[in-house]
Write an enzyme that holds these catalytic residues in place. Structure first.
Site, PDB file in Angstrom:
ATOM      1  N   SER A  57       0.826  -1.212   0.000  1.00 24.79           N
ATOM      2  CA  SER A  57       0.000   0.000   0.000  1.00 24.79           C
ATOM      3  C   SER A  57       0.864   1.269   0.000  1.00 24.79           C
ATOM      4  CB  SER A  57      -0.977   0.002   1.177  1.00 24.79           C
ATOM      5  OG  SER A  57      -0.295   0.166   2.386  1.00 24.79           O
ATOM      6  N   LEU A  70      10.969  -6.263   4.955  1.00 28.19           N
ATOM      7  CA  LEU A  70      11.119  -6.773   6.321  1.00 28.19           C
ATOM      8  C   LEU A  70      12.457  -7.458   6.605  1.00 28.19           C
ATOM      9  CD1 LEU A  70       7.441  -7.967   6.863  1.00 28.19           C
ATOM     10  CD2 LEU A  70       8.473  -5.731   7.325  1.00 28.19           C
ATOM     11  N   LYS A  71      13.349  -7.495   5.613  1.00 27.52           N
ATOM     12  CA  LYS A  71      14.669  -8.081   5.856  1.00 27.52           C
ATOM     13  C   LYS A  71      15.661  -6.976   6.200  1.00 27.52           C
ATOM     14  CE  LYS A  71      13.935 -12.372   5.185  1.00 27.52           C
ATOM     15  NZ  LYS A  71      13.370 -12.871   3.943  1.00 27.52           N
ATOM     16  N   ASN A  84      13.615   4.545   5.303  1.00 22.67           N
ATOM     17  CA  ASN A  84      12.672   3.492   5.696  1.00 22.67           C
ATOM     18  C   ASN A  84      11.451   4.146   6.336  1.00 22.67           C
ATOM     19  OD1 ASN A  84      11.708   0.826   6.503  1.00 22.67           O
ATOM     20  ND2 ASN A  84      12.369   1.349   8.576  1.00 22.67           N
ATOM     21  N   HIS A 126       8.650   3.456   9.162  1.00 21.98           N
ATOM     22  CA  HIS A 126       8.405   2.582  10.307  1.00 21.98           C
ATOM     23  C   HIS A 126       7.057   2.958  10.916  1.00 21.98           C
ATOM     24  CE1 HIS A 126       9.469  -0.096  13.579  1.00 21.98           C
ATOM     25  NE2 HIS A 126       8.976   0.811  14.406  1.00 21.98           N
ATOM     26  N   ASP A 130      16.476   0.426  12.528  1.00 25.27           N
ATOM     27  CA  ASP A 130      15.629   1.543  12.971  1.00 25.27           C
ATOM     28  C   ASP A 130      16.379   2.625  13.753  1.00 25.27           C
ATOM     29  OD1 ASP A 130      13.416   0.275  11.849  1.00 25.27           O
ATOM     30  OD2 ASP A 130      12.957  -0.803  13.691  1.00 25.27           O
ATOM     31  N   GLU A 156       0.968   7.127   7.175  1.00 22.27           N
ATOM     32  CA  GLU A 156       2.121   6.656   6.376  1.00 22.27           C
ATOM     33  C   GLU A 156       1.944   7.053   4.917  1.00 22.27           C
ATOM     34  OE1 GLU A 156       3.561   2.583   6.774  1.00 22.27           O
ATOM     35  OE2 GLU A 156       2.447   2.382   8.630  1.00 22.27           O
TER      36      GLU A 156
HETATM   37  C1  GAR Z   1       3.817  -0.593   6.771  1.00 25.78           C
HETATM   38  O1  GAR Z   1       2.965  -0.340   7.861  1.00 25.78           O
HETATM   39  C2  GAR Z   1       5.247  -0.239   7.120  1.00 25.78           C
HETATM   40  O2  GAR Z   1       5.358   0.862   7.974  1.00 25.78           O
HETATM   41  C3  GAR Z   1       5.669  -1.492   7.829  1.00 25.78           C
HETATM   42  O3  GAR Z   1       5.148  -2.538   7.062  1.00 25.78           O
HETATM   43  C4  GAR Z   1       3.911  -2.098   6.505  1.00 25.78           C
HETATM   44  C5  GAR Z   1       3.918  -2.399   5.023  1.00 25.78           C
HETATM   45  O4  GAR Z   1       2.664  -2.166   4.462  1.00 25.78           O
HETATM   46  N1  GAR Z   1       7.106  -1.553   7.937  1.00 25.78           N
HETATM   47  C6  GAR Z   1       7.734  -2.051   8.990  1.00 25.78           C
HETATM   48  O5  GAR Z   1       7.135  -2.537   9.943  1.00 25.78           O
HETATM   49  C7  GAR Z   1       9.254  -1.979   8.944  1.00 25.78           C
HETATM   50  N2  GAR Z   1       9.804  -2.120  10.256  1.00 25.78           N
HETATM   51  P1  GAR Z   1       2.490  -2.022   2.902  1.00 25.78           P
HETATM   52  O6  GAR Z   1       3.151  -3.265   2.269  1.00 25.78           O
HETATM   53  O7  GAR Z   1       1.002  -2.009   2.690  1.00 25.78           O
HETATM   54  O8  GAR Z   1       3.155  -0.764   2.471  1.00 25.78           O
END
Ligand code: GAR
Length: 199
Positions: free
Chosen positions: A13, A83-84, A100, A102, A143, A172
């Site tokens: 998203s 996520l890696k 990034n 977060h 982070d 976000e």
């Molecule tokens: C988002 O909420 C992003 O902030 C989080 O993963 C989600 C991805 O959503 N990232 C983390 O947690 C990184 N530590 P998306 O695939 O719909 O963009």
């Protein structure tokens, strides 16, 4: 053109909102990098004719990727739900050019294992009244890079981690395109170990 590569692992998203909201005459999302073969983000990239590269965690895979990114003259790497852990080699090759997003207010609720719903559950259990989203530079520690910008949401009345997730995701989708646009316009300035976003 300001060339952007977006790293993803999931639903996509943030990739979608970035694609829709940045100025297309200035910013070109020219590559999507994923560690997952099948996910919403990869599907979105393919539907929109964005080149997709897949990585696994071995060193060669990232060395090849760095060569491809340099060939594409990438100006900025955006981790949008990737996520890696980013290997040091990539951080060195793109110093201060990786950001990034977060889903919490760093420096709280970050670090290894803190991603996606894990973050929102921890925030919910802490009984915090505010959460939000953070965009930060990526360094070699999870982070911990300098914070560029944050948006805050009031979670004093929420009744589940899912509710927090939805509220945070909404901000976000505003924050990430805003920061990418600003960086592309050289309006994100590093000074005395702080980051300033200027008009
Ligand atoms: C988002 O909420 C992003 O902030 C989080 O993963 C989600 C991805 O959503 N990232 C983390 O947690 C990184 N530590 P998306 O695939 O719909 O963009």
């Amino acid at each position: 053109m300001f060339n952007v590569a977006v790293f993803v692992s999931g639903r996509g998203s943030n990739l979608r909102s970035l694609f829709e909201k940045v100025r297309k005459d200035q910013i070109n999302i020219c590559a999507v990098i994923s560690d997952k073969k099948n996910c919403g983000a990869v599907e979105f990239a393919q539907q929109n004719s964005i080149t997709v590269f897949f990585v696994d965690s071995n060193v060669e895979s990232y060395s090849l990727l760095i060569k491809e990114l340099l060939k594409l003259s990438i100006d900025l790497i955006v981790l949008a739900g990737f996520l890696k852990k980013i290997p040091d080699e990539l951080v060195d090759a793109f110093e201060n050019k990786i950001i990034n997003i977060h889903p919490a207010l760093l420096p709280s609720f970050g670090g290894k294992g803190m991603y996606g719903m894990n973050v929102h559950k921890a925030v919910f259990e802490s009984s915090a009244k505010w959460s939000g989203a953070t965009v930060h530079f990526v360094n070699k520690i999870y982070d911990e890079g300098l914070i560029i910008a944050q948006r805050v949401v009031d979670i004093s009345n929420v009744s589940s981690p899912d509710e927090i997730a939805q509220k945070v995701l909404n901000v976000e989708h505003e924050l990430l395109p805003f920061v990418v646009q600003k960086i592309s316009e050289s309006k994100v300035v590093l000074k005395n170990n702080r980051v300033y976003v200027v008009d």
